[in-house]
Enzyme design. Sequence first.
Site, PDB file in Angstrom:
ATOM      1  N   GLU A  41      -3.037  -3.612   0.021  1.00 11.61           N
ATOM      2  CA  GLU A  41      -1.908  -4.600  -0.402  1.00 11.61           C
ATOM      3  C   GLU A  41      -0.805  -4.198  -1.296  1.00 11.61           C
ATOM      4  OE1 GLU A  41      -4.605  -7.590  -2.034  1.00 11.61           O
ATOM      5  OE2 GLU A  41      -3.278  -9.265  -1.119  1.00 11.61           O
ATOM      6  N   ASN A  98      -7.642 -11.283  -2.287  1.00 13.97           N
ATOM      7  CA  ASN A  98      -8.610 -12.035  -3.170  1.00 13.97           C
ATOM      8  C   ASN A  98      -8.658 -13.385  -3.573  1.00 13.97           C
ATOM      9  OD1 ASN A  98     -10.089  -9.751  -3.743  1.00 13.97           O
ATOM     10  ND2 ASN A  98      -8.780  -8.904  -5.756  1.00 13.97           N
ATOM     11  N   SER A 108      -6.542  -5.684  -9.743  1.00 15.46           N
ATOM     12  CA  SER A 108      -6.810  -6.611  -8.631  1.00 15.46           C
ATOM     13  C   SER A 108      -6.545  -7.715  -9.097  1.00 15.46           C
ATOM     14  CB  SER A 108      -8.203  -6.423  -8.430  1.00 15.46           C
ATOM     15  OG  SER A 108      -9.015  -6.068  -9.383  1.00 15.46           O
ATOM     16  N   HIS A 145      -2.567  -2.379  -3.969  1.00 12.82           N
ATOM     17  CA  HIS A 145      -4.006  -2.692  -4.539  1.00 12.82           C
ATOM     18  C   HIS A 145      -4.905  -2.162  -3.403  1.00 12.82           C
ATOM     19  CE1 HIS A 145      -6.841  -6.421  -4.575  1.00 12.82           C
ATOM     20  NE2 HIS A 145      -7.449  -5.397  -5.123  1.00 12.82           N
TER      21      HIS A 145
END
Length: 729
Positions: A472, A510, A439, A460
């Site tokens: 992702e 993120n 991540s 991801h």
Amino acid sequence: MPDFTMTTDADGVATITWDVVQKSMNVMSTEAFGLVSTLVDQALTDPAVKGIILTSAKKDFAGGMDLNVIAQMKLGGAQAVFDGVMQIHAMLRKIERAGMDPKSLKGGKPIVAALPGTALGIGLELPLACHRIIAADNPKAKIGLPEIMVGIFPGAGGTTRLTRKLGAMAAAPYLLEGKLCSPREAKAAGLIDEVVAPEDLLARAKEWVLSATEADLVKPWDTKGYKMPGGAPYHPAGFMTFVGASAMINAKTQGVYPAAKALLAAVYEGALVPFDVALKIEARHFTGVLMNPSSSAMIRSLFINKEALDKGANRPAAPDQSVKKLGVIGAGMMGAGIAYVAANAGIEVVLIDNTQDAADRGRAHSEGILDKGIKRGKVTADKKAEVLARITATTDYAALKGADLIVEAVFEDPKVKADVTHKVEAVVGTDCIYATNTSTLPITGLAAASIRPEQFIGIHFFSPVDKMNLVEIIRGKKTGDVAVAKALDFVRQIRKTPIVVNDARFFYANRCIIPYINEGIRMVAEGVEPALIENAAKLVGMPLGPLQLVDETSIDLGVKIAKATKAAMGADYPDEAVDKVLFWMADQGRLGRKSKSGFYAYDDKGERLGLWEGLAPKYPLDKLQPSLTDVQHRLLFAQVLEAVRALEEGVLTDIREGDVGAILGWGFAPWSGGPFSWLDMIGAARAVEICRGLTAQFGPRFHAPALLREMAEKAETFYGRFGGEKAAA
Ligand code: NAD
């Protein structure tokens, strides 16, 4: 072939069959509506026809309205939308009246809808206008009115008919929450009239047509003395329903979803007037909702663009890369979830961990999910056995032989990850694509450990894997097209929505969530009332306030990310003020929900009680509290400016991915259609002006990116400049 065709049998029963060519599911287009209307006219005026069956040649009845049509309708403006909707009402009303005399209610022909499978949206509104709805007993079929999920509401009479059929209270879950059900559930709830064995569907429909009496054709709302089940608004019971519904909608939507309010208004006002007037009221509110920028943005992101991404809009040209055998390394929280979704989609999975115990625990995770499904009647014992049989839990890397995709989900440590890459590459074939679920670690750096960096990619997932629909996909510097195609084909197999982004710190999702959380924590340090921070977020449509979000994802993870980011950024690191609060919380042992203590207080079972009172002595409240709008601007701009920077830097290459990814990945205010849709809604010039104010007050993190400033000067929109639209829809 036209979308609808009609045949009439020797007994005088006409069958109108819906079958849209080159589509696996029927969807209604404007032309098709005209066609079915003409066929109904023909059947009603033909003396040889006794009655009509409306059915589908496909395994399902219909998926709904083609939402592209709705987008088109809007181009003509409000009056054109209203007129179009009224035409639909007139046509459905024609079916409902079926040629009968409006006074004596005699002389109509029976019309029955025979549903072989799924019937959604207009696919249920059309049957609701018929005199009877018979469905095949097909447990896979879904019946309902899901319009509210994409920011509109059932506008082809579904709202008015269902309310009058079931009563406002009983109709509420279907209208307000878009609840879908199986044919049997639909029968039990009164949405449809009959469920029969699939092979008997047409015979039973014909039998009903031939035996129907004139009274069978008259809808309750067309008879004298009709009273709405459960009571209309001025009935004592109805009064309670409507007062409650209004409060419930505001609690659930925080007032940011125009469709829910308009729906309730249509139901309430419609309940006070005769049926035909109610349809007109429904059409007015529906037009209002369609013309609202929030609805069009939601339709664009949550339906049109999501579907385009699901189909692989950005897939490089490469032969089919469907995954047959998947290796998952690391059977922890993420690896176990990935193994489950893959096995559930029919893919053979080898799940590896350091110890057999850990690998078995990972496999048991699937068992747990399947058992829950069995309890809820969604999964059969056979299906459970089938899925579990696809997962081999082991410590032996040799079992990976023949795998065509690997997803690594071991500890977030580059050394451990590099070691796994070496071990895997020693046993898999040269065609195998290798993905990491990291991540935070840049893909290009991790790919350095690979002997085939062009086959190395980031995939991801979000936690919990079985619930979160976004994936992702991250291209490293050397990642090749086949690896991207493989990742996209895999995501399609497991029925999730992919976005493809380029490699950069925190990728896309993120990168935007962290500043949101940090802005919330920063405000705590400044003495802003925590309840104001949390409520401001919710009132602008964020599912979780920033403090609740960090409690959920865990405060120690926040500390870890902060330390790693600071180490990487050095003197440029901007979040010292945030870290002071975060590190202090961690020092107190308040790690979030998992430790039953964080920014919120929790009871023994981990239920959230309320904001933690211990914050106030450490971070006393400022006497002068900011306005709600100021707090909301800080929270929203912290996210959307990151999204714009991601686009500017080429991390995002498609704004559709930016919008869809934001809603599915971290719940960014779905009513807005996503960060780019929201910026288009307020306009680049206004956004730059707000940034100026925020920068002056809170610092350079709110400085408007050059791209946004340029767009403000040129009066451009994101969808105009990057999405090929003339103006923001
Ligand atoms: P976890 O600690 O729950 O699981 C990691 C598993 O990997 C453990 O079972 C461990 O025994 C195993 N493992 C460690 N070294 C190994 C090795 N050499 N060979 C085989 N197995 C080994 O961690 P997690 O939360 O599942 O995270 C895994 C990865 O996914 C990390 O890279 C993390 O950054 C990423 N990720 C996590 C989340 C999240 O919300 N937790 C979300 C997205 C991505």
